[in-house]
Design an enzyme around this catalytic site. Sequence first.
Site, PDB file in Angstrom:
ATOM      1  N   ASN A 139       7.910  -3.115  -4.973  1.00  0.00           N
ATOM      2  CA  ASN A 139       6.647  -3.310  -4.264  1.00  0.00           C
ATOM      3  C   ASN A 139       5.794  -4.182  -5.176  1.00  0.00           C
ATOM      4  O   ASN A 139       5.173  -3.692  -6.116  1.00  0.00           O
ATOM      5  CB  ASN A 139       5.951  -1.977  -3.959  1.00  0.00           C
ATOM      6  CG  ASN A 139       4.711  -2.186  -3.081  1.00  0.00           C
ATOM      7  OD1 ASN A 139       4.234  -3.314  -2.924  1.00  0.00           O
ATOM      8  ND2 ASN A 139       4.201  -1.104  -2.521  1.00  0.00           N
ATOM      9  N   HIS A 190       6.511  -2.118   1.178  1.00  0.00           N
ATOM     10  CA  HIS A 190       5.051  -2.037   1.311  1.00  0.00           C
ATOM     11  C   HIS A 190       4.716  -0.696   1.939  1.00  0.00           C
ATOM     12  O   HIS A 190       5.324  -0.328   2.966  1.00  0.00           O
ATOM     13  CB  HIS A 190       4.495  -3.165   2.175  1.00  0.00           C
ATOM     14  CG  HIS A 190       4.832  -4.507   1.603  1.00  0.00           C
ATOM     15  ND1 HIS A 190       4.229  -4.983   0.476  1.00  0.00           N
ATOM     16  CD2 HIS A 190       5.748  -5.425   1.974  1.00  0.00           C
ATOM     17  CE1 HIS A 190       4.755  -6.152   0.174  1.00  0.00           C
ATOM     18  NE2 HIS A 190       5.693  -6.443   1.059  1.00  0.00           N
ATOM     19  N   GLU A 208      12.306  -5.056  -0.567  1.00  0.00           N
ATOM     20  CA  GLU A 208      10.860  -5.278  -0.660  1.00  0.00           C
ATOM     21  C   GLU A 208      10.164  -4.127   0.065  1.00  0.00           C
ATOM     22  O   GLU A 208      10.486  -3.848   1.219  1.00  0.00           O
ATOM     23  CB  GLU A 208      10.525  -6.618   0.005  1.00  0.00           C
ATOM     24  CG  GLU A 208       9.032  -6.885   0.111  1.00  0.00           C
ATOM     25  CD  GLU A 208       8.727  -8.182   0.885  1.00  0.00           C
ATOM     26  OE1 GLU A 208       9.634  -9.041   1.023  1.00  0.00           O
ATOM     27  OE2 GLU A 208       7.585  -8.312   1.343  1.00  0.00           O
ATOM     28  N   ARG A 212      -2.428  -6.008   9.286  1.00  0.00           N
ATOM     29  CA  ARG A 212      -3.573  -6.270   8.420  1.00  0.00           C
ATOM     30  C   ARG A 212      -3.929  -7.761   8.414  1.00  0.00           C
ATOM     31  O   ARG A 212      -3.510  -8.495   9.301  1.00  0.00           O
ATOM     32  CB  ARG A 212      -3.258  -5.719   7.017  1.00  0.00           C
ATOM     33  CG  ARG A 212      -2.959  -4.215   7.047  1.00  0.00           C
ATOM     34  CD  ARG A 212      -2.678  -3.670   5.674  1.00  0.00           C
ATOM     35  NE  ARG A 212      -3.819  -3.808   4.798  1.00  0.00           N
ATOM     36  CZ  ARG A 212      -3.782  -3.620   3.472  1.00  0.00           C
ATOM     37  NH1 ARG A 212      -2.631  -3.277   2.908  1.00  0.00           N
ATOM     38  NH2 ARG A 212      -4.861  -3.761   2.749  1.00  0.00           N
ATOM     39  N   TYR A 271      -3.140   3.710   2.518  1.00  0.00           N
ATOM     40  CA  TYR A 271      -2.036   3.965   1.582  1.00  0.00           C
ATOM     41  C   TYR A 271      -1.657   5.446   1.451  1.00  0.00           C
ATOM     42  O   TYR A 271      -0.750   5.772   0.696  1.00  0.00           O
ATOM     43  CB  TYR A 271      -2.395   3.400   0.203  1.00  0.00           C
ATOM     44  CG  TYR A 271      -2.577   1.894   0.206  1.00  0.00           C
ATOM     45  CD1 TYR A 271      -1.485   1.057   0.426  1.00  0.00           C
ATOM     46  CD2 TYR A 271      -3.824   1.319  -0.003  1.00  0.00           C
ATOM     47  CE1 TYR A 271      -1.639  -0.321   0.442  1.00  0.00           C
ATOM     48  CE2 TYR A 271      -3.993  -0.062   0.009  1.00  0.00           C
ATOM     49  CZ  TYR A 271      -2.895  -0.877   0.227  1.00  0.00           C
ATOM     50  OH  TYR A 271      -3.047  -2.240   0.245  1.00  0.00           O
ATOM     51  N   ARG A 303      -6.629   5.299  -3.720  1.00  0.00           N
ATOM     52  CA  ARG A 303      -6.964   3.956  -3.246  1.00  0.00           C
ATOM     53  C   ARG A 303      -6.858   3.890  -1.715  1.00  0.00           C
ATOM     54  O   ARG A 303      -5.789   4.115  -1.158  1.00  0.00           O
ATOM     55  CB  ARG A 303      -5.948   2.995  -3.868  1.00  0.00           C
ATOM     56  CG  ARG A 303      -5.951   1.623  -3.323  1.00  0.00           C
ATOM     57  CD  ARG A 303      -4.735   0.845  -3.783  1.00  0.00           C
ATOM     58  NE  ARG A 303      -4.863  -0.526  -3.366  1.00  0.00           N
ATOM     59  CZ  ARG A 303      -3.879  -1.387  -3.284  1.00  0.00           C
ATOM     60  NH1 ARG A 303      -2.649  -1.021  -3.638  1.00  0.00           N
ATOM     61  NH2 ARG A 303      -4.095  -2.615  -2.894  1.00  0.00           N
ATOM     62  N   PRO A 351       0.489  -4.560  -8.947  1.00  0.00           N
ATOM     63  CA  PRO A 351      -0.911  -4.257  -9.212  1.00  0.00           C
ATOM     64  C   PRO A 351      -1.552  -3.291  -8.211  1.00  0.00           C
ATOM     65  O   PRO A 351      -1.296  -3.370  -7.009  1.00  0.00           O
ATOM     66  CB  PRO A 351      -1.600  -5.623  -9.146  1.00  0.00           C
ATOM     67  CG  PRO A 351      -0.662  -6.501  -8.403  1.00  0.00           C
ATOM     68  CD  PRO A 351       0.711  -5.996  -8.726  1.00  0.00           C
ATOM     69  N   ASN A 352      -2.351  -2.416  -8.768  1.00  0.00           N
ATOM     70  CA  ASN A 352      -3.164  -1.434  -8.023  1.00  0.00           C
ATOM     71  C   ASN A 352      -2.359  -0.268  -7.452  1.00  0.00           C
ATOM     72  O   ASN A 352      -2.935   0.671  -6.914  1.00  0.00           O
ATOM     73  CB  ASN A 352      -3.973  -2.110  -6.894  1.00  0.00           C
ATOM     74  CG  ASN A 352      -4.947  -3.124  -7.443  1.00  0.00           C
ATOM     75  OD1 ASN A 352      -5.745  -2.793  -8.326  1.00  0.00           O
ATOM     76  ND2 ASN A 352      -4.874  -4.355  -6.985  1.00  0.00           N
ATOM     77  N   ALA A 411       0.017  -7.196  -4.096  1.00  0.00           N
ATOM     78  CA  ALA A 411      -0.622  -8.473  -3.710  1.00  0.00           C
ATOM     79  C   ALA A 411       0.183  -9.687  -4.169  1.00  0.00           C
ATOM     80  O   ALA A 411       0.129 -10.750  -3.524  1.00  0.00           O
ATOM     81  CB  ALA A 411      -2.034  -8.526  -4.282  1.00  0.00           C
TER      82      ALA A 411
HETATM   83  C1  DQA Z   1       1.048  -3.401  -0.422  1.00  0.00           C
HETATM   84  C2  DQA Z   1       0.490  -4.406   0.590  1.00  0.00           C
HETATM   85  C3  DQA Z   1      -0.147  -5.589  -0.118  1.00  0.00           C
HETATM   86  O1  DQA Z   1      -0.658  -6.506   0.833  1.00  0.00           O
HETATM   87  C4  DQA Z   1      -1.288  -5.113  -0.988  1.00  0.00           C
HETATM   88  O2  DQA Z   1      -1.849  -6.213  -1.705  1.00  0.00           O
HETATM   89  C5  DQA Z   1      -0.926  -4.014  -1.904  1.00  0.00           C
HETATM   90  C6  DQA Z   1       0.018  -2.998  -1.457  1.00  0.00           C
HETATM   91  C7  DQA Z   1       1.551  -2.117   0.248  1.00  0.00           C
HETATM   92  O3  DQA Z   1       2.261  -1.364  -0.417  1.00  0.00           O
HETATM   93  O4  DQA Z   1       1.201  -1.845   1.398  1.00  0.00           O
HETATM   94  O5  DQA Z   1      -1.473  -3.890  -2.995  1.00  0.00           O
HETATM   95  O6  DQA Z   1       2.167  -4.000  -1.073  1.00  0.00           O
END
Ligand code: DQA
Length: 157
Positions: free
Chosen positions: A84, A110, A108, A117, A32, A27, A19-20, A87
């Site tokens: 990835n 990020h 995994e 954070r 990011y 964003r 998501p996102n 959240a």
């Molecule tokens: C994320 C880190 C997560 O905590 C966050 O909710 C994201 C993106 C990252 O790529 O840094 O949406 O996975």
Amino acid sequence: MHAELKALEPCDILLLNGPNLNLLGTREPSLYGSETLQTIESRLFARVAETSLRLGCRQSNFEGELVTLIQQTKTVGVKFLLLNAAAYTHTSIAIRDAVSAINIPFVEIHVSNVYKREPFRHHSYLSDKAEAVVCGLGGMGYDVALDFALENLKGDL
Ligand code: DQA
């Protein structure tokens, strides 16, 4: 709008974003970066195109869709997963169960350094199941994860 989920096409490596991450580029750029997901996916596609392997790229904002896509990796021949889960990394037992069920190696990823954070981002439901965790390298983290996957799939090249 929640469109019907398109079935996963056969591929060797699947890049799956949660998501996102469709908003990468606009964003919170201080966290990011300014690279879009499309730019990252195109770069990885170009790199994999130089090998005999096939890359698939998918993104979903829905937990159940991510679970379904992870389940489908098994039937379409995915050998390595770049994930990835955004959240959902910090909340989703369902995604943990899905990656455990398929038994396909995964990295995994990020984009941001989650350890710099909020404390709720320090826990991952996935890390102890992953071959490796890449975080804080920005968009480059996807390339590093791909390097690792290609190294692991050397015998299949
Ligand atoms: C994320 C880190 C997560 O905590 C966050 O909710 C994201 C993106 C990252 O790529 O840094 O949406 O996975």
